[in-house]
Design an enzyme around this catalytic site. Sequence first.
Site, PDB file in Angstrom:
ATOM      1  N   HIS A 142       0.835  -1.200   0.000  1.00  0.00           N
ATOM      2  CA  HIS A 142       0.000   0.000   0.000  1.00  0.00           C
ATOM      3  C   HIS A 142       0.880   1.265   0.000  1.00  0.00           C
ATOM      4  CE1 HIS A 142      -3.324  -2.776   0.509  1.00  0.00           C
ATOM      5  NE2 HIS A 142      -2.568  -3.380   1.409  1.00  0.00           N
TER       6      HIS A 142
ATOM      7  N   GLU B 252      -2.073   0.247   7.743  1.00  0.00           N
ATOM      8  CA  GLU B 252      -1.199  -0.799   7.222  1.00  0.00           C
ATOM      9  C   GLU B 252       0.007  -0.211   6.492  1.00  0.00           C
ATOM     10  OE1 GLU B 252      -1.425  -4.755   4.281  1.00  0.00           O
ATOM     11  OE2 GLU B 252      -3.174  -3.432   4.523  1.00  0.00           O
TER      12      GLU B 252
ATOM     13  N   HIS C  79       2.779  -7.109   4.285  1.00  0.00           N
ATOM     14  CA  HIS C  79       1.422  -6.625   4.518  1.00  0.00           C
ATOM     15  C   HIS C  79       0.977  -6.888   5.955  1.00  0.00           C
ATOM     16  CE1 HIS C  79       0.101  -5.705   0.334  1.00  0.00           C
ATOM     17  NE2 HIS C  79       1.155  -6.459   0.064  1.00  0.00           N
TER      18      HIS C  79
ATOM     19  N   GLU D 250       1.858 -11.692   5.516  1.00  0.00           N
ATOM     20  CA  GLU D 250       0.958 -10.918   6.374  1.00  0.00           C
ATOM     21  C   GLU D 250       1.452 -11.124   7.800  1.00  0.00           C
ATOM     22  OE1 GLU D 250      -1.647  -9.184   5.235  1.00  0.00           O
ATOM     23  OE2 GLU D 250      -2.399 -10.143   3.405  1.00  0.00           O
TER      24      GLU D 250
END
Length: 295
Positions: free
Chosen positions: A11, A25, A86, A152
Amino acid sequence: MSKLICLDPGHGGYDPGATANGAQEKDITLHIALQLRDMLRQTGFRVVMTRETDLAPGNTSSVNPDLNERCRIANNAHADVFLSIHVNAGGGHGAEMYANGDGGPIAPLAKGIVQNVSQICGVHGQAVRDGGSNGTGFRVIVGTQMDAMLVEVGFIDSDDLPKIQANLDEFAPLIARAFWDFYGIANPSPSPSPSTPSTPVTKPKLDSTAANAALVHLATFYNQARPADQVALNRAANAVRIAAGQPIQDDYGKPTPEAARRVEVLLHSMWPLTDDAKLQACYTAAAEQMRADQK
């Protein structure tokens, strides 16, 4: 020749990624990636980044050009390994890793990264999953021409968040150690025990007022629950009492793993419904007891 690693902080810029309780995030992933970049470079790796500031790659402002640019940067650099970082969302718990199929040549590296990172928040389901064309089909995995992974580190909208925040500077060393082990590079510092976080998450004594509020919430569910789940709710409530320095009233013993899992899911759903960090800490203490009772 030293290996070239492409690090992709998920992101950025127009896209905050997952958010909860004021945390974004994009900020967490950039913090981890910048630290990891420096650690890898200091131990002989070459590193290219898809972004190094709070801007999407190429200063793009929509998803498709953003993801395409990340792939282009990695492919043009002819990276040996691509790692996208992430933070998950959806109220779950723990870290997970996606790769092409089972990871192929870098399967041990992918497994090492998620095992190391899971020292902070645990692991979510299967350690390494197919994120390629036969699985989830993540663009940054499918669209890159080298061995690619997406990790993640935990869930931003569950009681993983305070652990992520308290141990934010631990993720880069844990990921770097997996790279060092995979490529046979001497670690510049001793590796932590596989079962012990390098900086343990402390469990401060819970606020008494918040604990009482959490106990009222648990009691509400207790009165409507089946007997097996009442045992689990009793165990969760006693975990809150102990952490708040309060006496245990009734102790119904250890619940079944199935009941403990159901109450853990309940606590996960309760955690994001309040902005009161003290009350969230009570839910976290109860959820940790439920996870322990599933083993």
